[in-house]
Write an enzyme that holds these catalytic residues in place. Structure first.
Site, short mmCIF file in Angstrom:
data_model
loop_
_atom_site.label_atom_id
_atom_site.label_comp_id
_atom_site.label_asym_id
_atom_site.label_seq_id
_atom_site.Cartn_x
_atom_site.Cartn_y
_atom_site.Cartn_z
N HIS A 144 -7.54 -1.35 5.60
CA HIS A 144 -6.45 -0.45 6.02
C HIS A 144 -6.53 0.92 5.36
CE1 HIS A 144 -2.75 0.62 7.95
NE2 HIS A 144 -2.17 0.88 6.80
N ASP A 160 -0.14 -4.15 5.78
CA ASP A 160 -1.01 -3.72 6.89
C ASP A 160 -2.45 -4.04 6.50
OD1 ASP A 160 1.24 -2.77 8.09
OD2 ASP A 160 0.86 -0.65 7.67
N ASP A 214 5.99 4.18 5.16
CA ASP A 214 6.79 3.14 5.82
C ASP A 214 6.74 1.83 5.05
OD1 ASP A 214 4.09 2.89 6.56
OD2 ASP A 214 4.58 1.81 8.40
N GLU A 265 1.66 -8.63 9.68
CA GLU A 265 2.01 -7.50 10.55
C GLU A 265 1.51 -7.80 11.95
OE1 GLU A 265 -0.17 -4.51 11.74
OE2 GLU A 265 -1.73 -4.41 10.19
N HIS A 307 1.42 3.88 2.12
CA HIS A 307 2.03 4.54 3.27
C HIS A 307 3.56 4.52 3.14
CE1 HIS A 307 -1.63 4.28 6.20
NE2 HIS A 307 -1.60 5.41 5.52
N HIS A 325 0.85 -1.20 0.00
CA HIS A 325 0.00 0.00 0.00
C HIS A 325 0.89 1.25 0.00
CE1 HIS A 325 0.82 -0.69 4.27
NE2 HIS A 325 0.46 0.56 4.53
N HIS A 380 6.69 -6.15 11.51
CA HIS A 380 6.01 -4.87 11.70
C HIS A 380 5.37 -4.79 13.09
CE1 HIS A 380 3.40 -1.40 10.79
NE2 HIS A 380 4.08 -1.23 9.67
#
Length: 606
Positions: free
Chosen positions: A158, A179, A73, A204, A71, A69, A415
């Site tokens: 998410h 995530d 991180d 995660e 994000h 995805h 994670h």
């Protein structure tokens, strides 16, 4: 035995800088390529030298890269990896991730280079060149990376476009969650995966020890605290990421302001917000059913009460609510507003999600009330600090639910924090009886798999098996078939023993087995008894030639049956013993006749 090798280059007993290197069936796959928000030096990116050894490009070592995805991180190091370290292979992500990822990367680049003046960082052109290598995938679409490696995406909840990825080479498979959220919310559905039974699930574990309370209670508490604060003339700062929880909380406040007819201004830091709303419209099919159903009449992301924020509003008197990015107070507008408002006890900051160690958000949540923002610049925090978990990650209950859903052979936790992982690992061991791993960054885990071994049975052997048992095989029942396994290359064949001897040009050896069955309901080993036995066998073995020789022994193909009195130590027993002798090639027939004798000549269906 085949094995799967996994090395976390980031997110190993840590949150941030997600980058997992998986070797599956000889293929090297990089799962995510993120940055760490708690570091501002070379540690913010994964340690790519682990792969290259400091020499050459990543293209020579990696077969494909998968991004779960948008994000940072999980994707923040992507242009650095592909354009500066060097990778020319395919990068797989969903269509929404491909659309939104470059916008967030450019925003990250502006903050790091234009505002902070950092050097040796990726450029705008590098982001564009990197995105040219992206291959977008649809949900549930099986993508063949090459002749052996295939991948499939599943809905992860998410954020918009987040996906879990299933990878398979031969009989080995890995499911990587990125995530995910197992609870539907106001704008996204819950994560879902079918019973794919992967060799390894990499999940995660951000909230590995948390079981969240009712979402309704959390929302009510959030609205109550915001309302009380602005009624008392205070300001409320809500640090968020531009996409994801921001939209969720905006929908929540928008409907509350409408219902309560409140006039206090709500602002959202401009820039990414307008673009974010456009992408939610474009990818409406990725939202939940309620948003899709009402979209034609009213777009839930066209907010009446929420306006764009201007930096000059920071000094404005009176109450207000401000959503500002980034979500962990590690820079940007949210940190700027925090500096101005944190010294007033009337104000409040609400942290709605997880904060990585090292960020200002993490420091204030841990209870620090004096923070050094820059060398020599210490601020005293008098504003109220609240943490309300609106994070779109699975909690401990959700993680266990996903494991039960996909039924993996092994589980790996990434994670998350080491202590929390240990708790969840013991829970998985105890309740699900599955091997569980939690490697640190740079630690290699080798998981030996037990793939099913398949062999093609010859038609002749199957016919012979049916002739012996006389029963139509039931595909749902396990049946034992006796034959010889021949391995040619990677193929295995199960053939009749005579065919194997002929094909391999081997000398045939006669091997016989003899066993004794006691028959209590036949009194003595007489001619009458043998004729009676002969009748029973003929009735149950109609497809075989059965005869009695001059010595009153019964012959069925190569199987010989001979009657005799019970052994001396069993002279008190009534009945007779039958010696059953058969050759190796008729082992199945011999064992079947033994079963017939033991069960008292029960009539068989033909």
């Amino acid at each position: 035995m085949p094995d799967i090798r996994v090395v976390p280059l980031g997110a190993g007993q840590d949150v941030g800088r997600s980058c997992i290197l998986v070797t599956l069936g000889g293929k090297n796959i990089m799962l995510d390529c993120g940055m760490h928000m708690g570091f501002h030096d070379e540690r913010r990116f994964p340690y790519f030298n682990y792969i290259t050894g400091g020499n050459g490009r990543l293209t020579e070592h990696i077969d494909c890269v998968i991004i779960s995805h948008f994000h940072l991180d999980h994707c923040g190091a992507l242009p650095y990896m592909s354009e500066m370290v060097g990778y020319d292979g395919p990068i797989y992500m969903t269509h929404p991730t491909k659309a939104i990822c470059p916008i967030l990367l450019e925003d990250y680049r502006k903050i790091t280079v234009d505002r902070k003046g950092e050097e040796n960082f990726f450029t705008s052109q590098m982001i564009k060149d990197c995105m040219k290598k992206v291959v977008p995938v649809n949900l549930h679409q099986t993508v063949h990376v090459d002749d052996e490696l295939q991948i499939k995406a599943y809905y992860a909840g998410h954020v918009l476009g987040a996906a879990m990825f299933y990878m398979k080479v031969g009989t080995e498979s890995v499911l990587y969650t990125g995530d995910y959220n197992m609870t539907p919310d106001r704008h996204l559905g819950a994560a879902w995966v079918d019973k794919c039974r992967p060799s390894l699930l990499i999940t995660e574990s951000t909230y590995a020890t948390t079981i969240r309370d009712s979402k309704r209670c959390r929302e009510r508490d959030f609205l109550k605290k915001v309302h009380e604060r602005v009624e008392n003339g205070g300001k409320v700062l809500i640090p968020v990421f531009a996409l994801g929880r921001a939209q969720e909380l905006c929908i929540l406040l928008e409907s509350y302001w409408e219902r309560m007819n409140l006039k206090v201004p709500i602002y959202f830091s401009t820039g990414l917000t307008n673009k974010a709303t456009e992408y939610y419209k474009l990818f409406i099919t990725w939202t939940n059913q309620k948003i899709k159903n009402t979209f034609v009449e009213r777009n839930m992301f066209d907010f009446k009460h929420i306006k764009g924020f201007n930096r000059s509003y920071i000094e404005n008197p009176g109450p207000m609510v401000v959503f500002a990015t980034p979500g962990m107070l590690h820079g940007g507008l949210s940190l700027e507003i925090f500096k101005k408002w944190c010294t007033n006890e009337k104000n409040m900051i609400i942290m709605p999600g997880y904060c990585v160690a090292g960020t200002v958000g993490n420091k204030i949540l841990s209870g620090m009330r004096k923070i050094e923002l820059k060398p020599g610049q210490i601020v005293e925090i008098k504003m109220q600090v609240q943490y309300m978990s609106f994070s779109a990650h699975a909690d401990a209950k959700g993680i266990m639910q996903l494991i039960r859903m996909c039924e993996p052979e092994n589980v790996m936790l990434v994670h998350g924090e080491a202590a929390k992982m240990e708790f969840l690992k013991s829970k998985i061991n105890k309740e699900l009886h599955l091997p569980c791993f939690k490697p640190a960054n740079g630690e290699t885990v080798v998981i030996t798999t037990n793939p099913p071994i398949s062999a093609v049975a010859s038609v002749k052997l199957l016919h012979k098996h049916r002739e012996v048992t006389g029963i139509t095989p039931n595909p749902k029942r396990i049946k034992t078939i006796h034959g010889t396994v021949i391995i040619k290359g990677n193929n295995m064949q199960l053939v009749d023993s005579n065919d194997a001897i002929h094909e391999l040009k081997l000398k045939k050896h006669e091997l016989r087995f003899t066993s004794t069955v006691h028959i209590p309901n036949i009194h003595r080993p007489t001619s009458v008894a043998m004729n009676q036995l002969h009748g029973h066998l003929k009735k149950n073995l109609r497809s075989h030639n059965i005869s009695i020789n001059s010595e009153e022994n019964i012959l069925i193909d190569s199987v010989l049956l001979k009657a005799q009195s019970p052994a001396e130590e069993k002279t008190d027993q009534e009945g007779m013993d039958v010696l059953v002798s058969w050759s190796m090639q008729d082992e199945e027939l011999g064992t079947y006749i033994m079963d017939l004798l033991r069960t008292g000549f029960q009539t068989r269906t033909t």
